[in-house]
Design an enzyme around this catalytic site. Structure first.
Site, PDB file in Angstrom:
ATOM      1  N   ASP A 145       5.050   5.606   3.026  1.00  0.00           N
ATOM      2  CA  ASP A 145       3.793   5.306   3.717  1.00  0.00           C
ATOM      3  C   ASP A 145       3.985   4.816   5.153  1.00  0.00           C
ATOM      4  O   ASP A 145       3.005   4.606   5.861  1.00  0.00           O
ATOM      5  CB  ASP A 145       3.009   4.223   2.954  1.00  0.00           C
ATOM      6  CG  ASP A 145       2.360   4.757   1.685  1.00  0.00           C
ATOM      7  OD1 ASP A 145       2.145   5.978   1.599  1.00  0.00           O
ATOM      8  OD2 ASP A 145       2.068   3.941   0.789  1.00  0.00           O
ATOM      9  N   LYS A 157      -3.917   0.003   4.829  1.00  0.00           N
ATOM     10  CA  LYS A 157      -4.491   1.345   4.612  1.00  0.00           C
ATOM     11  C   LYS A 157      -5.266   1.377   3.307  1.00  0.00           C
ATOM     12  O   LYS A 157      -5.035   0.592   2.380  1.00  0.00           O
ATOM     13  CB  LYS A 157      -3.399   2.416   4.614  1.00  0.00           C
ATOM     14  CG  LYS A 157      -2.310   2.273   3.546  1.00  0.00           C
ATOM     15  CD  LYS A 157      -2.632   2.913   2.223  1.00  0.00           C
ATOM     16  CE  LYS A 157      -1.496   2.811   1.221  1.00  0.00           C
ATOM     17  NZ  LYS A 157      -1.873   3.285  -0.139  1.00  0.00           N
TER      18      LYS A 157
END
Length: 288
Positions: A137, A11
């Protein structure tokens, strides 16, 4: 022997804001997050009686310190199969200590792979809850795409897809400790916050240059001599044609956003002559 294969996509933070420290010790975050094509490659095999992870990087732990192992154990317990053993083989392509969510991506990939194998026994919402319990996350890495993440990062709101672009991602030789950078942030006052409303408006209107001009990461304001290297790399990305450049997460990876693929490849090649990890990548849509 039956194998399950799954990719664990990294990401990037297109913006990162920290608004306050919570009573539980975590921080309230507001982040625009994007899944990218740089990915670890996982192979899962049911064998033995324990869950272990094995990586091409010797320093990656193989026990519950590894989020992928933790995710597998949590999932198997949740579906009543905690006596099963599992071997997780990981080819790590996402750099460690980069702020690209490599460990979280691995955990998320394990959850997706196991839920597919067990016939979606948990389902999407329970899977997201489980991911959030494993790490801040992991929920985003599980779902993927373009998201506004708030809370600890586990509260996700889907956003319009990013306009067509290429990323150049560069990681300098050093890593940055996330707890250390949070401590430094807590001891200072944040002078600049991202224009989150402007970012969302630019994304909604599909205006890539306007979005890139507003990208900002509050951790770049922390007084850390290593972040001078981050600023140097950002400058080289912008000189190479990037519409915007930023550090992702707590670093140390830095990325530039390009609307010209040839310029992205040229800039990546230039940076790659000095820095071992320099790659181009594309945006990836939702995974779940």
């Amino acid at each position: 022997m039956f194998e399950i294969q799954e990719k664990a996509y990294g990401k990037l933070n297109l913006s990162l804001d920290v608004t306050e420290k919570r009573p539980d010790g975590y921080h309230e975050m507001v982040m625009l997050m994007q899944t990218v094509s740089v990915c670890d490659e996982l192979t899962l095999r049911f064998e033995g009686t324990t869950v272990t992870a094995h990586s091409n990087l010797r320093y990656v732990p193989n026990d519950e310190r590894n989020l992928a192992v933790r995710a597998a154990k949590r999932y198997l317990a949740a579906v009543g199969e905690s006596t099963l053993g599992l071997r997780i083989e990981m080819k790590k392509n996402i750099p460690v200590g980069a702020g690209m969510g490599g460990g979280s991506a691995d955990a998320a990939a394990v959850l997706r792979a196991l839920d597919r194998y067990f016939g979606a026994r948990l389902g999407r919402e329970r899977l997201i809850e489980l991911a959030a319990e494993i790490g801040s996350d992991v929920a985003f890495c599980l779902v993927g795409g373009t998201m506004l993440a708030t809370g600890r990062g586990e509260e996700l709101k889907p956003l319009p897809a990013l306009p067509a672009c290429r990323f150049v991602i560069v990681k300098p030789s050093f890593a940055v400790s996330t707890p250390e950078l949070f401590r430094k942030l807590d001891s200072t006052s944040v002078r600049i916050h991202p224009d989150t409303a402007g970012l969302l408006r630019a994304l909604d209107e599909g205006k890539l240059p306007e979005l890139c001009r507003r990208m900002y990461n509050v951790f770049e304001d922390v007084d850390d001599r290593r972040l001078r290297v981050v600023q140097e790399i950002k400058g080289r990305l912008l000189d190479g044609g990037a519409l915007g450049a930023m550090m992702t997460g707590t670093g140390s990876a830095v990325f530039g956003v390009f609307d010209d693929a040839a310029a992205a490849e040229s800039c990546c090649a230039d940076l790659g002559r000095d820095i071992p990890f320099a790659v181009t990548a594309e945006a990836v849509g939702q995974l779940l």
